[in-house]
Design a protein around this motif. Structure first.
Motif, PDB file in Angstrom:
ATOM      1  N   ARG A 180      -0.985   8.625  -5.921  1.00 37.42           N
ATOM      2  CA  ARG A 180      -0.165   8.853  -7.124  1.00 37.42           C
ATOM      3  C   ARG A 180       1.184   8.143  -7.052  1.00 37.42           C
ATOM      4  O   ARG A 180       1.976   8.227  -7.987  1.00 37.42           O
ATOM      5  CB  ARG A 180       0.077  10.349  -7.311  1.00 37.42           C
ATOM      6  N   GLY A 181       1.464   7.484  -5.918  1.00 37.57           N
ATOM      7  CA  GLY A 181       2.754   6.843  -5.752  1.00 37.57           C
ATOM      8  C   GLY A 181       3.822   7.776  -5.207  1.00 37.57           C
ATOM      9  O   GLY A 181       5.003   7.416  -5.170  1.00 37.57           O
TER      10      GLY A 181
ATOM     11  N   ASN B  75       8.777   9.640  -5.988  1.00 34.39           N
ATOM     12  CA  ASN B  75       8.348   8.287  -5.642  1.00 34.39           C
ATOM     13  C   ASN B  75       9.523   7.540  -5.011  1.00 34.39           C
ATOM     14  O   ASN B  75      10.681   7.975  -5.115  1.00 34.39           O
ATOM     15  CB  ASN B  75       7.799   7.558  -6.866  1.00 34.39           C
ATOM     16  N   PRO B  76       9.271   6.426  -4.323  1.00 35.47           N
ATOM     17  CA  PRO B  76      10.346   5.723  -3.606  1.00 35.47           C
ATOM     18  C   PRO B  76      11.504   5.274  -4.496  1.00 35.47           C
ATOM     19  O   PRO B  76      12.652   5.249  -4.057  1.00 35.47           O
ATOM     20  CB  PRO B  76       9.632   4.514  -2.986  1.00 35.47           C
ATOM     21  N   PHE B  77      11.208   4.927  -5.757  1.00 37.04           N
ATOM     22  CA  PHE B  77      12.258   4.435  -6.657  1.00 37.04           C
ATOM     23  C   PHE B  77      13.292   5.511  -6.954  1.00 37.04           C
ATOM     24  O   PHE B  77      14.449   5.207  -7.232  1.00 37.04           O
ATOM     25  CB  PHE B  77      11.638   3.941  -7.964  1.00 37.04           C
ATOM     26  N   GLU B  78      12.880   6.774  -6.901  1.00 33.38           N
ATOM     27  CA  GLU B  78      13.786   7.872  -7.235  1.00 33.38           C
ATOM     28  C   GLU B  78      14.809   8.143  -6.132  1.00 33.38           C
ATOM     29  O   GLU B  78      15.842   8.751  -6.395  1.00 33.38           O
ATOM     30  CB  GLU B  78      12.985   9.153  -7.494  1.00 33.38           C
ATOM     31  N   VAL B  79      14.500   7.732  -4.904  1.00 34.96           N
ATOM     32  CA  VAL B  79      15.380   8.062  -3.772  1.00 34.96           C
ATOM     33  C   VAL B  79      15.877   6.792  -3.077  1.00 34.96           C
ATOM     34  O   VAL B  79      16.027   6.743  -1.859  1.00 34.96           O
ATOM     35  CB  VAL B  79      14.686   9.016  -2.778  1.00 34.96           C
TER      36      VAL B  79
ATOM     37  N   LEU C  42       2.492   2.863  -8.328  1.00 39.10           N
ATOM     38  CA  LEU C  42       3.881   2.426  -8.205  1.00 39.10           C
ATOM     39  C   LEU C  42       4.218   1.356  -9.248  1.00 39.10           C
ATOM     40  O   LEU C  42       5.325   1.339  -9.800  1.00 39.10           O
ATOM     41  CB  LEU C  42       4.138   1.902  -6.791  1.00 39.10           C
ATOM     42  N   ARG C  43       3.272   0.470  -9.523  1.00 37.64           N
ATOM     43  CA  ARG C  43       3.497  -0.531 -10.575  1.00 37.64           C
ATOM     44  C   ARG C  43       3.681   0.150 -11.932  1.00 37.64           C
ATOM     45  O   ARG C  43       4.556  -0.233 -12.723  1.00 37.64           O
ATOM     46  CB  ARG C  43       2.319  -1.501 -10.628  1.00 37.64           C
ATOM     47  N   ARG C  44       2.867   1.145 -12.198  1.00 44.73           N
ATOM     48  CA  ARG C  44       2.959   1.858 -13.478  1.00 44.73           C
ATOM     49  C   ARG C  44       4.285   2.614 -13.585  1.00 44.73           C
ATOM     50  O   ARG C  44       4.953   2.579 -14.637  1.00 44.73           O
ATOM     51  CB  ARG C  44       1.789   2.835 -13.608  1.00 44.73           C
TER      52      ARG C  44
END
Length: 367
Positions: free
Chosen positions: A100-101, A254-258, A278-280
């Motif tokens: 789910r990313g 997900n990694p982008f949030e942190v 992750l792309r989505r």
């Protein structure tokens, strides 16, 4: 006196007896092991890390070993970061994600050979996950937990201590790079790394029976630099903006949030676990982000056992995931995982156990 009763479900590290001898007073459970967190002088341990050299038992950072012809292939399938240029002797920080990313661990990957990798993991059962992925993909690779346990030397004087023990070659190691060597006949890998921003090294012990011996070698060598015990549970990690996966993240993060998006390469192959999700997520836009919090008040008030809600204009906008007293800032500081609409400079209310506390959202890192 710190007492514990190890069982097959709760193991000490090879450095545990040394930690007890140093005056261990508090510990936590991490990867089903005992992780030292305090030696009774939190402020002294903090300033030792900031100004000198601190010796840590981080044997709880277990290794997931990938060995065999398909070890490199499995490493890439598990990693949303491009490993194609990773060289023998190089380490890389890798945010592992599920399908789910969602970030589930953030190990340092070490490439020891073309057919041999370690994932030096945070707290979760990556062995089972990696083994299952390898089996379902039909890969020729063995996933195991080797007898490898890290000890950390952290702080601005750590390099002098490590160089005194292993030689000045260590001064030339780039960050996350490592070299296998021996210290008085003890097989180790020495890597420039560690869970602080004060500089330092992790010494990967390859023989658990030599833990006390290795600890004492560095303890003795470090005396001229004022070495003493410590643990990664200091305010420094929060001041420095380091993420604790599982602590500062939840089961949807997900990694982008942190702030870990720079470690995600969206053009890795489609068979990498989680990369499609992750792309989505990236294309749709991140819904939350991580900011710092500076709380009002001049009395240390660390976070309890639960994350605490953050309110703005009567609406819940997220949660405070950690909180600690900063000795340098003279304030309680923490991390906010909040909606993307929350902005730096905004005043919010943190719903603490003793009542609401006013706080200010700020950029990370604090220092």
């Amino acid at each position: 006196m710190f007492s514990v009763f190890p069982t097959a479900r709760l193991r000490p590290s090879p450095f545990y007896q040394s930690a007890v001898a140093e005056g261990l007073v508090a510990a936590s459970i991490y990867n089903r092991m005992i992780m030292p967190t305090s030696y009774g002088d939190p402020e002294g341990e903090y300033w030792r890390l900031i100004n000198g050299v601190s010796q840590w038992d981080v044997g709880v950072e277990r290794q997931v070993q990938l060995k065999g012809p398909d070890a490199g292939k499995l490493a890439q399938i598990l990693s949303p970061r491009d490993l194609s240029e990773c060289k023998v002797g190089q380490g890389k920080y890798v945010p592992l994600c599920n399908h789910r990313g969602t970030i589930i661990n953030d190990p340092i990957l070490l490439k020891l050979a073309d057919d041999l990798y370690w994932l030096s993991i945070a707290d979760s059962d990556i062995w089972f996950w990696a083994g299952a992925i390898a089996a379902e993909r039909g890969l020729n690779v063995e996933v195991s937990e080797p007898d490898v346990s890290p000890m950390a030397l952290q702080g601005p004087k750590a390099e002098d201590v490590v160089a005194h023990v292993v030689g000045d070659w260590v001064r030339g190691l780039k960050y996350f790079w490592f070299k296998e060597t021996e210290i008085e006949g003890i097989a180790v890998a020495v890597q420039r790394s560690g869970w602080s921003k004060q500089g330092g090294f992790e010494i990967y012990l390859k023989d658990g029976s030599k833990g006390t011996q290795l600890w004492n070698i560095f303890k003795e060598a470090g005396k001229p630099w004022g070495i003493g015990p410590g643990a990664p549970a200091t305010p420094e990690r929060t001041e420095s903006g380091l993420v604790s996966v599982g602590g500062d993240t939840d089961d949807m993060t997900n990694p982008f949030e942190v702030r870990l998006g720079k470690y995600v390469d969206l053009d890795v192959p489609d068979d990498v676990v989680g990369i499609r999700a992750l792309r989505r997520i990236k294309a749709e836009g991140v819904k939350r982000h991580q900011l710092g919090l500076v709380l009002e008040g001049d009395t240390p008030a660390p976070l309890g056992f639960q994350r605490e809600d953050i309110m703005s204009n009567g609406q819940r906008i997220g949660m405070m995931t950690n909180c600690v007293w900063s000795f340098r800032m003279k304030a309680n500081i923490g991390y906010a995982l909040v909606g993307a609409g929350a902005k730096v400079g905004e005043t919010v209310q943190v719903m603490r156990a003793k009542g609401p506390v006013t706080a200010r959202l700020v950029e990370l890192p604090f220092l």
